[in-house]
Design a protein around this motif. Structure first.
Motif, PDB file in Angstrom:
ATOM      1  N   PRO A 188       1.288  -0.556  -0.025  1.00  0.00           N
ATOM      2  CA  PRO A 188       0.093   0.150   0.269  1.00  0.00           C
ATOM      3  C   PRO A 188       0.830   0.925   0.106  1.00  0.00           C
ATOM      4  N   CYS A 189       0.479   2.470  -0.749  1.00  0.00           N
ATOM      5  CA  CYS A 189       1.376   3.422  -0.959  1.00  0.00           C
ATOM      6  C   CYS A 189       1.242   4.285   0.534  1.00  0.00           C
ATOM      7  N   SER A 190       2.310   4.912   0.873  1.00  0.00           N
ATOM      8  CA  SER A 190       1.893   6.053   2.236  1.00  0.00           C
ATOM      9  C   SER A 190       1.026   7.016   1.498  1.00  0.00           C
ATOM     10  N   GLU A 248       2.951  12.267  17.159  1.00  0.00           N
ATOM     11  CA  GLU A 248       2.116  11.785  18.067  1.00  0.00           C
ATOM     12  C   GLU A 248       0.658  13.203  17.695  1.00  0.00           C
ATOM     13  N   LEU A 249       0.960  14.449  17.829  1.00  0.00           N
ATOM     14  CA  LEU A 249       1.093  15.667  17.028  1.00  0.00           C
ATOM     15  C   LEU A 249       0.826  15.920  16.042  1.00  0.00           C
ATOM     16  N   ARG A 250       1.269  15.474  14.905  1.00  0.00           N
ATOM     17  CA  ARG A 250       1.502  15.921  13.716  1.00  0.00           C
ATOM     18  C   ARG A 250       1.474  15.571  12.324  1.00  0.00           C
ATOM     19  N   HIS A 251       1.396  14.016  13.009  1.00  0.00           N
ATOM     20  CA  HIS A 251       1.501  13.047  11.481  1.00  0.00           C
ATOM     21  C   HIS A 251       0.945  11.411  12.478  1.00  0.00           C
ATOM     22  N   GLY A 293      -0.378   8.841  10.069  1.00  0.00           N
ATOM     23  CA  GLY A 293       0.766   7.979   9.285  1.00  0.00           C
ATOM     24  C   GLY A 293       1.560   6.963   9.535  1.00  0.00           C
ATOM     25  N   ASP A 294       1.742   6.141   8.346  1.00  0.00           N
ATOM     26  CA  ASP A 294       3.188   5.070   8.997  1.00  0.00           C
ATOM     27  C   ASP A 294       3.565   4.938   9.910  1.00  0.00           C
ATOM     28  N   ILE A 313       4.633  15.610  -4.846  1.00  0.00           N
ATOM     29  CA  ILE A 313       3.426  14.545  -5.495  1.00  0.00           C
ATOM     30  C   ILE A 313       2.281  15.157  -5.030  1.00  0.00           C
ATOM     31  N   ARG A 314       2.007  15.941  -7.148  1.00  0.00           N
ATOM     32  CA  ARG A 314       1.345  16.499  -6.796  1.00  0.00           C
ATOM     33  C   ARG A 314      -0.531  16.501  -6.770  1.00  0.00           C
ATOM     34  N   ASN A 315      -0.780  15.527  -6.194  1.00  0.00           N
ATOM     35  CA  ASN A 315      -2.165  15.112  -5.678  1.00  0.00           C
ATOM     36  C   ASN A 315      -2.262  14.484  -3.948  1.00  0.00           C
ATOM     37  N   CYS A 316      -0.882  14.994  -3.681  1.00  0.00           N
ATOM     38  CA  CYS A 316      -0.738  15.105  -1.720  1.00  0.00           C
ATOM     39  C   CYS A 316      -1.060  16.285  -1.151  1.00  0.00           C
ATOM     40  N   ARG A 317      -1.584  16.451  -0.539  1.00  0.00           N
ATOM     41  CA  ARG A 317      -1.689  18.010  -0.460  1.00  0.00           C
ATOM     42  C   ARG A 317      -0.419  18.571   0.623  1.00  0.00           C
ATOM     43  N   LYS A 318       0.092  17.297   1.342  1.00  0.00           N
ATOM     44  CA  LYS A 318       1.238  17.343   2.312  1.00  0.00           C
ATOM     45  C   LYS A 318       2.554  18.109   1.184  1.00  0.00           C
TER      46      LYS A 318
END
Length: 235
Positions: free
Chosen positions: A16-18, A115-118, A121-122, A208-213
């Motif tokens: 799975p892509c992160s 813990e507070l920002r991610h 995420g993985d 990544i164009r479609n990744c807001r982060k």
């Protein structure tokens, strides 16, 4: 030039892509038995490779090419109005270059950041083993750049100093200091450090164009993207 054609590479199974939940990712990585040599690393960075822990890798997905390597040419960079404000806002910080190490001070800052920002995420939840494996590697070119205000640790930019530039591996910072924009400031500081060291660019990893982060990466101009096996300026 190193004979890159003689190096061995391996590909992972699709996973799975992160970044894009609908995609499956495949990663190409350099043979782990290959010594982590700064010159080899620099040449591979010119081909879009990154470092994570003890591994040099790049995406090698069959159906997707959304991950695009990005770098900022240091000599041509000119901060915009917002970036000048960030530089001024953090003018009180002192920066120290340290060799990677595990300390409770580093880990506590890293854990709070994850813990507070991610938390989505993985890398969540953080652990001491994860922190050490990912960032605390005994490599001659790796640095922990500490950003301190009156002695208090606010951020750490994990950076590799290579013959062709600085590779921004990872930055973690105090999530309570949102007004300082510490992540963006760390990039601005590394651009200045590249100039001071006479290095060409700051390598930012993948855009990544479609990744807001990832949107923040294209706010630094000029920026170059590695497309069709060559670096090209983004207009």
């Amino acid at each position: 030039m190193t004979e890159l054609a003689r190096l061995k590479f391996y590909a992972t199974q699709p996973h799975p892509c992160s970044y894009l939940s609908e995609e499956q990712a495949t990663t190409l990585f350099l043979d782990p038995s290959q010594p982590m040599d700064a010159q080899v690393y620099a040449e591979l960075s010119e081909m879009g490779f990154r470092r994570s822990g003890d591994h040099l890798y790049r995406p090698h997905c069959q159906r997707c090419n959304a991950c695009i390597p990005a770098r900022i040419p240091a000599e041509g960079f000119s901060p915009n109005r917002q970036q000048r404000k960030i530089l001024n806002r953090n003018a009180d910080l002192q920066v120290n270059a340290c060799h990677p190490a595990f300390t409770e001070e580093y880990y506590e800052l890293y854990a709070r950041y994850i813990e507070l920002r991610h938390a989505d995420g993985d890398m969540y939840p953080p652990s001491r083993d994860q922190f050490s494996t990912f960032l605390v590697r005994d490599l001659p070119f790796s640095r922990f750049y500490e950003f301190r205000q009156a002695g208090r640790l606010l951020a750490v930019a994990v950076t590799d100093v290579l013959p062709n530039g600085l590779s921004a591996v990872y930055t973690f910072y105090d999530p309570d200091e949102e007004r300082r924009s510490l992540g963006r400031y760390a990039i601005l500081w590394q651009i200045g450090e590249s100039l001071r060291l006479g290095l060409h660019a700051v390598y930012l990893g993948y855009w990544i164009r479609n990744c807001r982060k990832m949107n923040y990466k294209t706010q630094y101009r000029p920026i170059e993207l590695f497309i069709n096996q060559r670096w090209a300026s983004l207009s």
